[in-house]
Design a protein around this motif. Structure first.
Motif, PDB file in Angstrom:
ATOM      1  N   ARG A  70       0.836  -1.257   0.085  1.00  0.00           N
ATOM      2  CA  ARG A  70       0.023   0.102   0.152  1.00  0.00           C
ATOM      3  C   ARG A  70       0.937   1.519   0.007  1.00  0.00           C
ATOM      4  NH1 ARG A  70      -4.765  -0.787   4.034  1.00  0.00           N
ATOM      5  NH2 ARG A  70      -5.493  -2.221   2.474  1.00  0.00           N
ATOM      6  N   LEU A  71       1.008   1.634  -1.234  1.00  0.00           N
ATOM      7  CA  LEU A  71       1.991   3.038  -1.437  1.00  0.00           C
ATOM      8  C   LEU A  71       1.100   4.297  -0.987  1.00  0.00           C
ATOM      9  CD1 LEU A  71       3.455   1.775  -4.812  1.00  0.00           C
ATOM     10  CD2 LEU A  71       4.615   1.686  -2.434  1.00  0.00           C
ATOM     11  N   LYS A  72       1.642   4.948  -0.060  1.00  0.00           N
ATOM     12  CA  LYS A  72       0.967   6.212   0.415  1.00  0.00           C
ATOM     13  C   LYS A  72       1.351   7.487  -0.062  1.00  0.00           C
ATOM     14  CE  LYS A  72      -1.685   4.293   4.273  1.00  0.00           C
ATOM     15  NZ  LYS A  72      -1.904   4.569   5.772  1.00  0.00           N
ATOM     16  N   THR A  73       0.872   8.235  -0.585  1.00  0.00           N
ATOM     17  CA  THR A  73       1.423   9.647  -1.116  1.00  0.00           C
ATOM     18  C   THR A  73       0.859  10.837  -0.354  1.00  0.00           C
ATOM     19  OG1 THR A  73       0.255   9.630  -2.909  1.00  0.00           O
ATOM     20  CG2 THR A  73       2.471   9.264  -3.061  1.00  0.00           C
ATOM     21  N   ASN A  74       1.143  11.849  -0.034  1.00  0.00           N
ATOM     22  CA  ASN A  74       0.544  12.822   0.713  1.00  0.00           C
ATOM     23  C   ASN A  74       1.343  14.158   0.392  1.00  0.00           C
ATOM     24  OD1 ASN A  74      -1.099  14.425   2.603  1.00  0.00           O
ATOM     25  ND2 ASN A  74      -0.361  13.578   4.327  1.00  0.00           N
ATOM     26  N   GLY A  75       0.727  14.935  -0.667  1.00  0.00           N
ATOM     27  CA  GLY A  75       1.402  15.848  -1.113  1.00  0.00           C
ATOM     28  C   GLY A  75       2.815  15.662  -1.800  1.00  0.00           C
ATOM     29  N   THR A  76       2.870  14.619  -2.569  1.00  0.00           N
ATOM     30  CA  THR A  76       4.314  14.228  -3.113  1.00  0.00           C
ATOM     31  C   THR A  76       4.294  14.644  -4.228  1.00  0.00           C
ATOM     32  OG1 THR A  76       3.869  12.242  -1.574  1.00  0.00           O
ATOM     33  CG2 THR A  76       5.550  11.961  -3.238  1.00  0.00           C
ATOM     34  N   TYR A  77       5.253  15.828  -4.428  1.00  0.00           N
ATOM     35  CA  TYR A  77       5.430  16.317  -5.611  1.00  0.00           C
ATOM     36  C   TYR A  77       7.078  15.930  -6.257  1.00  0.00           C
ATOM     37  CZ  TYR A  77       1.022  18.620  -4.920  1.00  0.00           C
ATOM     38  OH  TYR A  77      -0.170  18.745  -4.588  1.00  0.00           O
ATOM     39  N   SER A  80       9.852  10.562  -5.652  1.00  0.00           N
ATOM     40  CA  SER A  80       9.348   9.154  -4.966  1.00  0.00           C
ATOM     41  C   SER A  80       7.882   8.924  -5.418  1.00  0.00           C
ATOM     42  CB  SER A  80       9.535   9.344  -3.626  1.00  0.00           C
ATOM     43  OG  SER A  80       8.695  10.343  -3.031  1.00  0.00           O
ATOM     44  N   SER A  81       7.104   9.879  -6.183  1.00  0.00           N
ATOM     45  CA  SER A  81       5.818   9.360  -6.644  1.00  0.00           C
ATOM     46  C   SER A  81       5.787   8.772  -7.754  1.00  0.00           C
ATOM     47  CB  SER A  81       4.822  10.680  -6.713  1.00  0.00           C
ATOM     48  OG  SER A  81       5.313  11.278  -7.921  1.00  0.00           O
ATOM     49  N   ALA A  82       7.120   8.303  -8.428  1.00  0.00           N
ATOM     50  CA  ALA A  82       7.210   7.535  -9.655  1.00  0.00           C
ATOM     51  C   ALA A  82       8.012   6.355  -9.279  1.00  0.00           C
ATOM     52  CB  ALA A  82       8.061   8.399 -10.715  1.00  0.00           C
ATOM     53  N   VAL A  83       7.186   5.393  -9.110  1.00  0.00           N
ATOM     54  CA  VAL A  83       7.695   4.210  -8.336  1.00  0.00           C
ATOM     55  C   VAL A  83       7.664   2.907  -9.445  1.00  0.00           C
ATOM     56  CG1 VAL A  83       7.266   2.404  -6.688  1.00  0.00           C
ATOM     57  CG2 VAL A  83       6.307   4.573  -6.423  1.00  0.00           C
ATOM     58  N   PHE A  90       6.168  -3.492 -12.247  1.00  0.00           N
ATOM     59  CA  PHE A  90       5.206  -2.286 -11.721  1.00  0.00           C
ATOM     60  C   PHE A  90       6.099  -1.039 -12.025  1.00  0.00           C
ATOM     61  CE2 PHE A  90       3.970   0.853  -8.771  1.00  0.00           C
ATOM     62  CZ  PHE A  90       2.485   0.825  -8.766  1.00  0.00           C
ATOM     63  N   ARG A  91       5.127  -0.346 -12.500  1.00  0.00           N
ATOM     64  CA  ARG A  91       5.899   1.186 -12.917  1.00  0.00           C
ATOM     65  C   ARG A  91       4.884   2.029 -12.962  1.00  0.00           C
ATOM     66  NH1 ARG A  91      10.116   3.623 -15.831  1.00  0.00           N
ATOM     67  NH2 ARG A  91      11.455   1.958 -15.736  1.00  0.00           N
ATOM     68  N   LYS A  92       4.525   3.300 -12.094  1.00  0.00           N
ATOM     69  CA  LYS A  92       3.607   4.083 -11.986  1.00  0.00           C
ATOM     70  C   LYS A  92       3.882   5.307 -11.207  1.00  0.00           C
ATOM     71  CE  LYS A  92      -1.337   4.383 -10.874  1.00  0.00           C
ATOM     72  NZ  LYS A  92      -2.552   3.617 -10.231  1.00  0.00           N
ATOM     73  N   THR A  93       3.346   6.358 -12.135  1.00  0.00           N
ATOM     74  CA  THR A  93       3.288   7.609 -11.197  1.00  0.00           C
ATOM     75  C   THR A  93       2.274   7.968 -10.399  1.00  0.00           C
ATOM     76  OG1 THR A  93       4.725   8.406 -13.111  1.00  0.00           O
ATOM     77  CG2 THR A  93       3.737  10.117 -11.686  1.00  0.00           C
TER      78      THR A  93
END
Ligand SMILES: [Cu+2]
Length: 129
Positions: A70-77, A80-83, A90-93
């Motif tokens: 469970r990857l959590k972002t919180n105002g991630t600009y 590290s949002s590009a995993v 798996f590759r996703k922004t």
């Protein structure tokens, strides 16, 4: 009791200092005492925060269990949002704020799973034992 005020002020000082020590011990400050693995039904859930890197960087989990990252972002600009998780393709922004679930089948939940940001600057790993 001439010394009472002094004794009281020493007590108060001890409480303040003691409180400061207790509150300064952040559970994930050093990546040691983080409870980010739990079970939801049959599935093992691993929570990882993505913001300026990944936290915790190292997770130990049970091998051979159907797992959800469970990857959590919180105002991630930052990046590290590009995993990328190479072993499962798996590759996703990720959205700047939100939760993304990544399925890790039980046969993949073995050994060490590595995740990276798109530039390879930040990483995290999950050790299945
Ligand atoms: Cu990066």
């Amino acid at each position: 009791m001439k010394n009472l005020p002094m004794i009281l002020s020493v007590l108060v000082a001890a409480l303040v200092i003691g409180g400061a020590i207790v509150f300064s011990q952040k559970p994930d400050g050093s990546g040691q005492v983080v409870q980010n693995v739990s079970m939801e039904g049959e599935k093992q859930i691993i929570e990882i925060d993505a913001k300026g890197g990944y936290s915790p960087k190292l997770t130990t989990a049970k091998a051979g269990v159907p797992t959800v990252l469970r990857l959590k972002t919180n105002g991630t600009y930052d990046c590290s949002s590009a995993v990328t998780i190479p072993s499962i393709g798996f590759r996703k922004t990720l959205d700047a704020t939100g939760v993304t679930e990544v399925e890790v089948p039980s046969n993949i939940a073995q050994g060490t799973l590595e995740g990276l940001c798109s530039m390879g600057m930040y990483n995290f790993s999950v050790k299945f034992i």
